[in-house]
Design an enzyme around this catalytic site. Structure first.
Site, PDB file in Angstrom:
ATOM      1  N   ARG A   4     -18.694  -3.636  13.281  1.00 55.27           N
ATOM      2  CA  ARG A   4     -19.037  -4.042  11.912  1.00 55.27           C
ATOM      3  C   ARG A   4     -20.510  -4.382  11.740  1.00 55.27           C
ATOM      4  O   ARG A   4     -20.951  -4.626  10.613  1.00 55.27           O
ATOM      5  CB  ARG A   4     -18.205  -5.267  11.540  1.00 55.27           C
ATOM      6  CG  ARG A   4     -18.467  -6.479  12.429  1.00 55.27           C
ATOM      7  CD  ARG A   4     -17.381  -7.531  12.230  1.00 55.27           C
ATOM      8  NE  ARG A   4     -17.562  -8.666  13.144  1.00 55.27           N
ATOM      9  CZ  ARG A   4     -16.676  -9.650  13.257  1.00 55.27           C
ATOM     10  NH1 ARG A   4     -15.575  -9.632  12.524  1.00 55.27           N
ATOM     11  NH2 ARG A   4     -16.889 -10.649  14.088  1.00 55.27           N
ATOM     12  N   ARG A  60     -14.336  -5.268  14.699  1.00 51.37           N
ATOM     13  CA  ARG A  60     -15.359  -5.604  15.698  1.00 51.37           C
ATOM     14  C   ARG A  60     -15.209  -4.826  17.009  1.00 51.37           C
ATOM     15  O   ARG A  60     -16.190  -4.366  17.594  1.00 51.37           O
ATOM     16  CB  ARG A  60     -15.260  -7.102  15.989  1.00 51.37           C
ATOM     17  CG  ARG A  60     -16.068  -7.605  17.190  1.00 51.37           C
ATOM     18  CD  ARG A  60     -15.863  -9.107  17.324  1.00 51.37           C
ATOM     19  NE  ARG A  60     -16.308  -9.652  18.588  1.00 51.37           N
ATOM     20  CZ  ARG A  60     -17.452 -10.319  18.759  1.00 51.37           C
ATOM     21  NH1 ARG A  60     -18.293 -10.460  17.761  1.00 51.37           N
ATOM     22  NH2 ARG A  60     -17.760 -10.830  19.934  1.00 51.37           N
ATOM     23  N   ASN A  77     -18.264  -6.185  24.395  1.00 54.45           N
ATOM     24  CA  ASN A  77     -19.238  -7.168  24.878  1.00 54.45           C
ATOM     25  C   ASN A  77     -18.572  -8.415  25.466  1.00 54.45           C
ATOM     26  O   ASN A  77     -19.177  -9.478  25.540  1.00 54.45           O
ATOM     27  CB  ASN A  77     -20.210  -7.563  23.760  1.00 54.45           C
ATOM     28  CG  ASN A  77     -21.507  -8.136  24.303  1.00 54.45           C
ATOM     29  OD1 ASN A  77     -21.974  -7.727  25.382  1.00 54.45           O
ATOM     30  ND2 ASN A  77     -22.096  -9.095  23.585  1.00 54.45           N
ATOM     31  N   ARG A  78     -17.340  -8.283  25.901  1.00 53.01           N
ATOM     32  CA  ARG A  78     -16.680  -9.283  26.744  1.00 53.01           C
ATOM     33  C   ARG A  78     -16.077  -8.609  27.973  1.00 53.01           C
ATOM     34  O   ARG A  78     -15.355  -9.235  28.724  1.00 53.01           O
ATOM     35  CB  ARG A  78     -15.566 -10.008  25.968  1.00 53.01           C
ATOM     36  CG  ARG A  78     -16.044 -10.818  24.774  1.00 53.01           C
ATOM     37  CD  ARG A  78     -16.914 -12.001  25.170  1.00 53.01           C
ATOM     38  NE  ARG A  78     -17.323 -12.793  24.008  1.00 53.01           N
ATOM     39  CZ  ARG A  78     -18.372 -12.525  23.242  1.00 53.01           C
ATOM     40  NH1 ARG A  78     -19.153 -11.488  23.513  1.00 53.01           N
ATOM     41  NH2 ARG A  78     -18.665 -13.294  22.222  1.00 53.01           N
ATOM     42  N   SER A 132     -25.703  -8.353  15.250  1.00 52.10           N
ATOM     43  CA  SER A 132     -25.923  -9.136  14.034  1.00 52.10           C
ATOM     44  C   SER A 132     -24.681 -10.004  13.833  1.00 52.10           C
ATOM     45  O   SER A 132     -23.610  -9.670  14.359  1.00 52.10           O
ATOM     46  CB  SER A 132     -26.137  -8.228  12.812  1.00 52.10           C
ATOM     47  OG  SER A 132     -24.926  -7.634  12.392  1.00 52.10           O
ATOM     48  N   TYR A 133     -24.780 -11.077  13.124  1.00 53.50           N
ATOM     49  CA  TYR A 133     -25.939 -11.576  12.442  1.00 53.50           C
ATOM     50  C   TYR A 133     -26.199 -12.999  12.907  1.00 53.50           C
ATOM     51  O   TYR A 133     -25.308 -13.629  13.459  1.00 53.50           O
ATOM     52  CB  TYR A 133     -25.711 -11.581  10.904  1.00 53.50           C
ATOM     53  CG  TYR A 133     -24.551 -12.445  10.469  1.00 53.50           C
ATOM     54  CD1 TYR A 133     -24.750 -13.771  10.105  1.00 53.50           C
ATOM     55  CD2 TYR A 133     -23.257 -11.935  10.450  1.00 53.50           C
ATOM     56  CE1 TYR A 133     -23.680 -14.574   9.726  1.00 53.50           C
ATOM     57  CE2 TYR A 133     -22.180 -12.738  10.078  1.00 53.50           C
ATOM     58  CZ  TYR A 133     -22.395 -14.048   9.716  1.00 53.50           C
ATOM     59  OH  TYR A 133     -21.324 -14.828   9.375  1.00 53.50           O
ATOM     60  N   TYR A 183     -23.241 -19.506  21.147  1.00 55.15           N
ATOM     61  CA  TYR A 183     -21.969 -20.034  21.657  1.00 55.15           C
ATOM     62  C   TYR A 183     -21.749 -19.403  23.019  1.00 55.15           C
ATOM     63  O   TYR A 183     -22.418 -18.437  23.378  1.00 55.15           O
ATOM     64  CB  TYR A 183     -20.791 -19.699  20.717  1.00 55.15           C
ATOM     65  CG  TYR A 183     -20.748 -18.286  20.186  1.00 55.15           C
ATOM     66  CD1 TYR A 183     -20.582 -17.180  21.037  1.00 55.15           C
ATOM     67  CD2 TYR A 183     -20.876 -18.032  18.821  1.00 55.15           C
ATOM     68  CE1 TYR A 183     -20.544 -15.888  20.545  1.00 55.15           C
ATOM     69  CE2 TYR A 183     -20.851 -16.734  18.325  1.00 55.15           C
ATOM     70  CZ  TYR A 183     -20.678 -15.680  19.191  1.00 55.15           C
ATOM     71  OH  TYR A 183     -20.658 -14.400  18.706  1.00 55.15           O
ATOM     72  N   GLU A 206     -29.876 -11.165  17.603  1.00 50.72           N
ATOM     73  CA  GLU A 206     -28.974 -11.188  16.448  1.00 50.72           C
ATOM     74  C   GLU A 206     -29.828 -11.000  15.196  1.00 50.72           C
ATOM     75  O   GLU A 206     -30.607 -11.877  14.829  1.00 50.72           O
ATOM     76  CB  GLU A 206     -28.210 -12.515  16.368  1.00 50.72           C
ATOM     77  CG  GLU A 206     -27.322 -12.812  17.569  1.00 50.72           C
ATOM     78  CD  GLU A 206     -25.966 -12.117  17.498  1.00 50.72           C
ATOM     79  OE1 GLU A 206     -25.682 -11.450  16.476  1.00 50.72           O
ATOM     80  OE2 GLU A 206     -25.198 -12.245  18.475  1.00 50.72           O
TER      81      GLU A 206
HETATM   82 ZN    ZN Z   1     -22.224  -8.343  18.087  1.00 47.25          ZN
END
Ligand code: ZN
Length: 240
Positions: A4, A60, A77-78, A132-133, A183, A206
């Site tokens: 997204r 996502r 991205n995990r 982003s963002y 985070y 970001e």
């Molecule tokens: Zn991202």
């Protein structure tokens, strides 16, 4: 990587155009391209990105089928091994937006990124993951709130990048370690490039905005976002 986050792909493509059209005519770009090889992955999650156009603008993850679940998709991205599966920075539930996958590198997308950076092992000066963002420039670590040994050097470089972003239109950025400024994120690329590949200047940026429009950034902000981001990256690369 996150489907997204459309402004990230647009920004990368715009920068590619700047580099390819500016080489030989723009002295700064010419020098940067003479000094470094530049590699771009504008879309690291193709099926997820297509799904945001066809079905769900705010999707996502990728679109993989998960064993034993009707929920699809892994958060690419995990899915990297550094801190993989950390419970505060990812989820083991296939229905979660931050589902890590069953094991690190279970996904075609994360394996492709792994192989791309491994191909240049020992000669990668910097690796930047564009997201982003939130208007932040983030260093390792994502999976831990501790700071890496080279944190002072990272802060020096990030400050230069952020100041050059702000210099264009006044867009306010913050910077710091991923886990303390944003985070905790477990199994992220930025920790992987740093810890597994030894890339000290490994960051997540970001992009816009501050949350006013979030992932659905208005079209009239696309080019300004690209312009200020490129200005920041150029200044950063010239400083490392
Ligand atoms: Zn991202």
């Amino acid at each position: 990587m996150h489907a997204r986050e459309w402004i990230t792909a647009a920004t990368c493509i715009w920068i590619i155009d700047q580099i390819t059209s500016g080489y030989g005519s723009d002295s700064e770009i010419t020098a940067l391209v003479d000094q470094y090889d530049w590699k771009f992955v504008p879309i690291a999650n193709p099926d997820g990105y297509a799904y945001t156009w066809s079905n769900d603008r705010l999707w996502r993850k990728n679109r993989v089928f998960n064993n034993g679940s009707s929920c699809r998709g892994v958060d690419v991205n995990r899915n990297f091994p550094i801190g993989f599966g950390g419970s505060s920075g990812s989820s083991d539930s296939p229905c979660s937006t931050t589902y890590s996958g069953e094991v690190a590198f279970s996904e075609l997308e994360s394996c492709a990124i792994r192989d791309l950076i491994a191909a240049d092992r020992g000669r990668v000066k910097s690796a930047i993951s564009v997201h982003s963002y939130d208007q932040q420039w983030l260093s390792p670590y994502g999976y831990s709130t501790e700071f890496p040994p080279e944190y002072a050097e990272m802060l020096r470089a990030m400050e230069i990048g952020v100041n050059a972003i702000t210099a264009v239109y006044g867009t306010q950025y913050t910077y710091g370690s991923f886990a303390t400024a944003l985070y905790v994120g477990s199994g992220v690329t930025t920790d992987y490039y740093y810890e597994a590949e030894g890339v000290v200047h490994s960051y997540t940026i970001e992009l816009r905005d501050d949350g006013t429009y979030g992932f659905q950034l208005p079209p009239d902000q696309i080019v300004p976002t690209a312009i200020e981001t490129w200005n920041g990256i150029k200044a950063f690369v010239n400083a490392i």
